[in-house]
Design a protein around this motif. Sequence first.
Motif, mmCIF file in Angstrom:
data_model
loop_
_atom_site.group_PDB
_atom_site.id
_atom_site.type_symbol
_atom_site.label_atom_id
_atom_site.label_comp_id
_atom_site.label_asym_id
_atom_site.label_seq_id
_atom_site.Cartn_x
_atom_site.Cartn_y
_atom_site.Cartn_z
ATOM 1 N N PRO A 31 0.834 -1.211 0.000
ATOM 2 C CA PRO A 31 0.000 0.000 0.000
ATOM 3 C C PRO A 31 0.870 1.264 0.000
ATOM 4 O O PRO A 31 0.876 2.055 0.953
ATOM 5 C CB PRO A 31 -0.809 -0.135 1.290
ATOM 6 N N THR A 32 1.631 1.449 -1.077
ATOM 7 C CA THR A 32 2.681 2.480 -1.082
ATOM 8 C C THR A 32 2.594 3.397 -2.298
ATOM 9 O O THR A 32 3.591 4.014 -2.687
ATOM 10 C CB THR A 32 4.068 1.807 -1.067
ATOM 11 N N TRP A 33 1.428 3.504 -2.909
ATOM 12 C CA TRP A 33 1.268 4.307 -4.121
ATOM 13 C C TRP A 33 1.667 5.768 -3.892
ATOM 14 O O TRP A 33 2.127 6.438 -4.807
ATOM 15 C CB TRP A 33 -0.191 4.207 -4.589
ATOM 16 N N ARG A 34 1.517 6.245 -2.670
ATOM 17 C CA ARG A 34 1.874 7.622 -2.368
ATOM 18 C C ARG A 34 3.075 7.729 -1.420
ATOM 19 O O ARG A 34 3.346 8.808 -0.881
ATOM 20 C CB ARG A 34 0.672 8.358 -1.753
ATOM 21 N N ALA A 35 3.802 6.659 -1.213
ATOM 22 C CA ALA A 35 4.926 6.686 -0.265
ATOM 23 C C ALA A 35 6.211 7.118 -0.954
ATOM 24 O O ALA A 35 7.238 6.444 -0.923
ATOM 25 C CB ALA A 35 5.095 5.316 0.386
ATOM 26 N N ASN A 36 6.148 8.294 -1.609
ATOM 27 C CA ASN A 36 7.326 8.850 -2.275
ATOM 28 C C ASN A 36 7.640 10.230 -1.687
ATOM 29 O O ASN A 36 6.867 10.765 -0.889
ATOM 30 C CB ASN A 36 7.115 8.888 -3.798
ATOM 31 N N PRO A 37 8.791 10.812 -2.025
ATOM 32 C CA PRO A 37 9.266 12.007 -1.310
ATOM 33 C C PRO A 37 8.304 13.191 -1.251
ATOM 34 O O PRO A 37 8.092 13.759 -0.166
ATOM 35 C CB PRO A 37 10.552 12.367 -2.065
ATOM 36 N N ASP A 38 7.720 13.599 -2.382
ATOM 37 C CA ASP A 38 6.851 14.782 -2.353
ATOM 38 C C ASP A 38 5.651 14.574 -1.445
ATOM 39 O O ASP A 38 5.289 15.441 -0.651
ATOM 40 C CB ASP A 38 6.357 15.118 -3.762
ATOM 41 N N TRP A 39 5.017 13.420 -1.575
ATOM 42 C CA TRP A 39 3.813 13.160 -0.788
ATOM 43 C C TRP A 39 4.156 12.864 0.664
ATOM 44 O O TRP A 39 3.414 13.234 1.580
ATOM 45 C CB TRP A 39 3.011 12.032 -1.420
ATOM 46 N N THR A 41 6.607 14.201 2.302
ATOM 47 C CA THR A 41 6.935 15.488 2.930
ATOM 48 C C THR A 41 5.694 16.164 3.488
ATOM 49 O O THR A 41 5.736 16.822 4.530
ATOM 50 C CB THR A 41 7.628 16.406 1.909
ATOM 51 N N ARG A 42 4.574 15.999 2.792
ATOM 52 C CA ARG A 42 3.323 16.609 3.258
ATOM 53 C C ARG A 42 2.909 16.083 4.635
ATOM 54 O O ARG A 42 2.175 16.740 5.366
ATOM 55 C CB ARG A 42 2.200 16.347 2.260
ATOM 56 N N LEU A 43 3.353 14.880 4.952
ATOM 57 C CA LEU A 43 3.012 14.266 6.239
ATOM 58 C C LEU A 43 4.178 14.315 7.217
ATOM 59 O O LEU A 43 4.119 13.692 8.281
ATOM 60 C CB LEU A 43 2.586 12.807 6.021
ATOM 61 N N GLY A 44 5.244 15.021 6.841
ATOM 62 C CA GLY A 44 6.374 15.148 7.743
ATOM 63 C C GLY A 44 7.348 13.991 7.709
ATOM 64 O O GLY A 44 8.131 13.800 8.647
ATOM 65 N N TYR A 45 7.338 13.198 6.628
ATOM 66 C CA TYR A 45 8.245 12.064 6.498
ATOM 67 C C TYR A 45 9.520 12.493 5.782
ATOM 68 O O TYR A 45 9.459 12.980 4.647
ATOM 69 C CB TYR A 45 7.590 10.934 5.700
ATOM 70 N N ASP A 46 10.675 12.303 6.414
ATOM 71 C CA ASP A 46 11.936 12.539 5.728
ATOM 72 C C ASP A 46 12.342 11.254 5.006
ATOM 73 O O ASP A 46 11.615 10.251 5.018
ATOM 74 C CB ASP A 46 13.015 13.001 6.695
#
Length: 267
Positions: A31-39, A41-46
């Motif tokens: 379930p990682t379709w949006r688990a990339n850098p730009d998206w 970052t929106r959730l505070g993930y480095d």
Amino acid sequence: SEAGRAALTEYYRAYTTIAERDGVGIVLDTPTWRANPDWGTRLGYDAARLNDINRRAVDQVLSVAETTTAPVLIDGVIGPRGDGYAVGEAMSPVQAASYHSLQAQAFATAGVDLVSAITMTYAEEAIGIVLAAQTAGVPVVISFTVETDGRLPSGQSLGAAIGAVDAATGSAAAYFMINCAHPSHFEDALSSDEGWLGRVKAIRANASRMSHEELDNADDLDRGDPEELAKDYLRLREILPELRVIGGCCGTDHQHVGTISNAFLTA
């Protein structure tokens, strides 16, 4: 969260049950379709947290695979950098390879069987993902989406897009897929005797006949008709000589996929 992982396990189990019932293998997506850098970052993930969440997603799917008797392939899913329905700001293949390398490497390290680029809207990003997967040493599938006219959101035809990816990568992709469009949107685009048709080995169609814009603006989920969708898939099987993987996208659930699988076995 524990509750989230439990919900995912229950969701996946509905599909492994179909595979067990019909005696077929199954591709289980992370379930990682949006688990990339730009998206992220929106959730505070480095970068470190993104790497961790992608690897944990693989562990989640591996745990599901251990509970089924069906043959399983673990698929690390990579989504588009931007909107899945529109091109927006396009990248070059080199830029795309760099951008998507985090997920490709995380998946390879976690032990996936393959990675899939889902809902690609233009060829250059797809080329970059193939290059990233090659660097990571993992097989890759490219899945394009199309508008109601059978063309990519970029305006390119399916045949031209597949040809461009193969030409730029030495036909390195394992195969190509079409997803996030109703069969009526792309069936005519498959009316060809050209060689690229044999590169399309998977379909994950929408149950809904709505356009991407209509789906974006819809207040309610359009589930379409599972029986009608199954008949559509049977027609696609006649057109696509190498069709091997079937599934669903917008509006579908395990009822649709179970109906399609049963139709393939009994037709």
